[in-house]
Scaffold this active site. Structure first.
Site, PDB file in Angstrom:
ATOM      1  N   ARG A  96       0.938  -1.629  -0.111  1.00 20.05           N
ATOM      2  CA  ARG A  96      -0.381   0.213  -0.169  1.00 20.05           C
ATOM      3  C   ARG A  96       0.329   1.353  -0.209  1.00 20.05           C
ATOM      4  O   ARG A  96       0.671   2.316  -1.254  1.00 20.05           O
ATOM      5  CB  ARG A  96      -0.936   0.315   1.244  1.00 20.05           C
ATOM      6  CG  ARG A  96      -1.782  -0.780   0.968  1.00 20.05           C
ATOM      7  CD  ARG A  96      -2.532  -1.155   2.520  1.00 20.05           C
ATOM      8  NE  ARG A  96      -1.387  -2.327   2.871  1.00 20.05           N
ATOM      9  CZ  ARG A  96      -1.496  -3.612   2.333  1.00 20.05           C
ATOM     10  NH1 ARG A  96      -2.176  -4.277   1.349  1.00 20.05           N
ATOM     11  NH2 ARG A  96      -0.385  -4.521   3.313  1.00 20.05           N
ATOM     12  N   THR A  97       1.281   1.208   0.656  1.00 21.69           N
ATOM     13  CA  THR A  97       2.788   2.847   0.627  1.00 21.69           C
ATOM     14  C   THR A  97       3.196   2.983  -0.335  1.00 21.69           C
ATOM     15  O   THR A  97       3.041   4.042  -0.711  1.00 21.69           O
ATOM     16  CB  THR A  97       3.228   2.184   2.204  1.00 21.69           C
ATOM     17  OG1 THR A  97       3.503   2.235   3.378  1.00 21.69           O
ATOM     18  CG2 THR A  97       4.362   3.361   2.373  1.00 21.69           C
ATOM     19  N   LYS A 106      26.136  -3.854  -2.500  1.00 20.62           N
ATOM     20  CA  LYS A 106      27.733  -4.073  -2.925  1.00 20.62           C
ATOM     21  C   LYS A 106      28.632  -3.228  -2.098  1.00 20.62           C
ATOM     22  O   LYS A 106      30.113  -3.171  -1.815  1.00 20.62           O
ATOM     23  CB  LYS A 106      27.901  -3.273  -4.056  1.00 20.62           C
ATOM     24  CG  LYS A 106      27.248  -3.885  -5.832  1.00 20.62           C
ATOM     25  CD  LYS A 106      27.091  -2.955  -7.035  1.00 20.62           C
ATOM     26  CE  LYS A 106      26.907  -3.627  -7.999  1.00 20.62           C
ATOM     27  NZ  LYS A 106      26.814  -2.448  -9.183  1.00 20.62           N
ATOM     28  N   ARG A 145      11.768   3.927   3.183  1.00 23.47           N
ATOM     29  CA  ARG A 145      11.272   3.450   4.220  1.00 23.47           C
ATOM     30  C   ARG A 145      12.512   2.333   4.689  1.00 23.47           C
ATOM     31  O   ARG A 145      13.197   1.606   3.351  1.00 23.47           O
ATOM     32  CB  ARG A 145      10.358   1.688   3.904  1.00 23.47           C
ATOM     33  CG  ARG A 145      10.271   0.870   4.303  1.00 23.47           C
ATOM     34  CD  ARG A 145       8.352   0.205   4.164  1.00 23.47           C
ATOM     35  NE  ARG A 145       7.248   1.005   4.688  1.00 23.47           N
ATOM     36  CZ  ARG A 145       6.517   0.520   4.864  1.00 23.47           C
ATOM     37  NH1 ARG A 145       6.290  -1.005   3.836  1.00 23.47           N
ATOM     38  NH2 ARG A 145       5.272   1.735   4.713  1.00 23.47           N
ATOM     39  N   HIS A 182       5.704   5.668  11.672  1.00 28.37           N
ATOM     40  CA  HIS A 182       5.202   5.795  10.198  1.00 28.37           C
ATOM     41  C   HIS A 182       3.955   7.521  10.203  1.00 28.37           C
ATOM     42  O   HIS A 182       2.860   6.845  10.786  1.00 28.37           O
ATOM     43  CB  HIS A 182       4.610   3.916   9.945  1.00 28.37           C
ATOM     44  CG  HIS A 182       4.437   3.593   8.235  1.00 28.37           C
ATOM     45  ND1 HIS A 182       4.363   4.361   7.403  1.00 28.37           N
ATOM     46  CD2 HIS A 182       4.137   2.838   8.011  1.00 28.37           C
ATOM     47  CE1 HIS A 182       3.808   4.633   6.334  1.00 28.37           C
ATOM     48  NE2 HIS A 182       3.464   2.558   6.321  1.00 28.37           N
TER      49      HIS A 182
END
Length: 308
Positions: free
Chosen positions: A56-57, A85, A106, A134
């Site tokens: 959703r986000t 890397k 995120r 959040h």
């Protein structure tokens, strides 16, 4: 009206005032159905850096940016980035800062979003940092409450489930503390809120072990998933999983005009038989995500409110 959100980082709900939230809500309502919204971010680029899974986000941010005439670049897993890397997060931010007008991040680690905001010259939006916060989810949550209940002040809100590790819970409590509201926290002893994370928050909060003790007085029933991925000890998770299941039996004792919310994804904490209950608002809550995030992006990327 002054646009206080122009060029702002959104790292924590604690960085926002009640008037900031109301500005976002008013802008969300104004943008709905507005044909001119496709010009608000024309030629602008959103870069999403998702080091944790999301449905959703991420998709609602992408959809929101497209609806404003902008575009999105980024990655949905760090496995396709140069961090595989050995590149540092700081260097990754420094690089993508050259490619975008706003950065959405995120990350699994606490403090990652704040670090990104400190490094980047572009605005940074926290889309979930560890078990901290959040903030955009909380903005959506409060907007949903306001739309579906007609107000926020004066309500009784119950927050059920994983209150220790759920970052949505802390952002929601911070946001609700800006209103005249009662908060009821329902969780196993092992998953009580981290008191140190609520230091300085002035809001009435009451703790319960059983949802049955408080269900009849709640206007909002906010359910959270027991987050297995954040438990340092698997045995601890096994002790508390499936601690609470909101089903038709539980809702028999709830108010007829109560609403059931969930930030999603759900696992088994809301039974499928609740989906057909008119009080179930979690999918509508998810649908509000695109519009709220579109309003937030429009405000961050446009200094003058008269274009809105």
């Amino acid at each position: 009206m002054e646009n206080r959100l122009y060029d702002r980082d959104i790292v924590s709900i604690k960085d926002l005032s009640k008037s900031d939230l109301e500005l976002i809500f008013d802008t969300t309502d104004r943008l709905k159905g507005m044909k001119e919204r496709v010009e608000l971010c024309k030629g602008r680029i959103l870069c999403y850096l998702f080091f944790e899974p999301s449905t959703r986000t991420r998709l609602s941010f992408e959809s929101a940016m497209l609806s404003l005439g902008g575009s999105s670049i980024g990655f949905a897993t760090s496995k396709v980035s140069s961090m595989e890397k050995g590149e540092s997060l700081v260097d990754t931010i420094r690089v993508v800062d050259n490619y975008a007008d706003v950065i959405v991040i995120r990350h699994r680690l606490d403090g990652a979003a704040r670090l990104a905001a400190d490094v980047a010259s572009r605005p940074v939006i926290n889309a979930g940092s560890g078990s901290e916060e959040h903030p955009t989810q909380a903005i959506i949550d409060v907007y949903t409450i306001k739309k579906e209940k007609g107000r926020v002040d004066g309500l009784s809100v119950g927050i059920v489930g994983d209150l220790k590790y759920s970052r949505t819970v802390y952002s929601l409590i911070y946001a609700l503390s800006l209103y005249d509201i009662d908060i009821h926290l329902i969780s196993p002893q092992l998953l009580r809120v981290r008191k140190e994370s609520l230091y300085g928050i002035d809001v009435d909060m009451h703790e319960y072990d059983s949802i049955d003790d408080v269900i009849s007085i709640l206007d909002v029933i906010y359910v959270t998933r027991i987050q297995r991925e954040r438990f340092p000890d698997r045995q601890e998770y096994e002790k508390v999983k499936q601690s609470y299941v909101v089903d038709s039996r539980v809702l028999k004792h709830a108010k007829e005009d109560a609403i059931v919310l969930h930030p999603l994804p759900r696992v088994d904490e809301i039974a499928d038989d609740v989906d057909s209950d008119r009080r179930a608002m979690y999918f509508k809550q998810a649908s509000y995500g695109k519009d709220v995030r579109a309003a937030l992006l429009a405000l961050i990327l446009n200094e003058k409110l008269d274009v809105l």
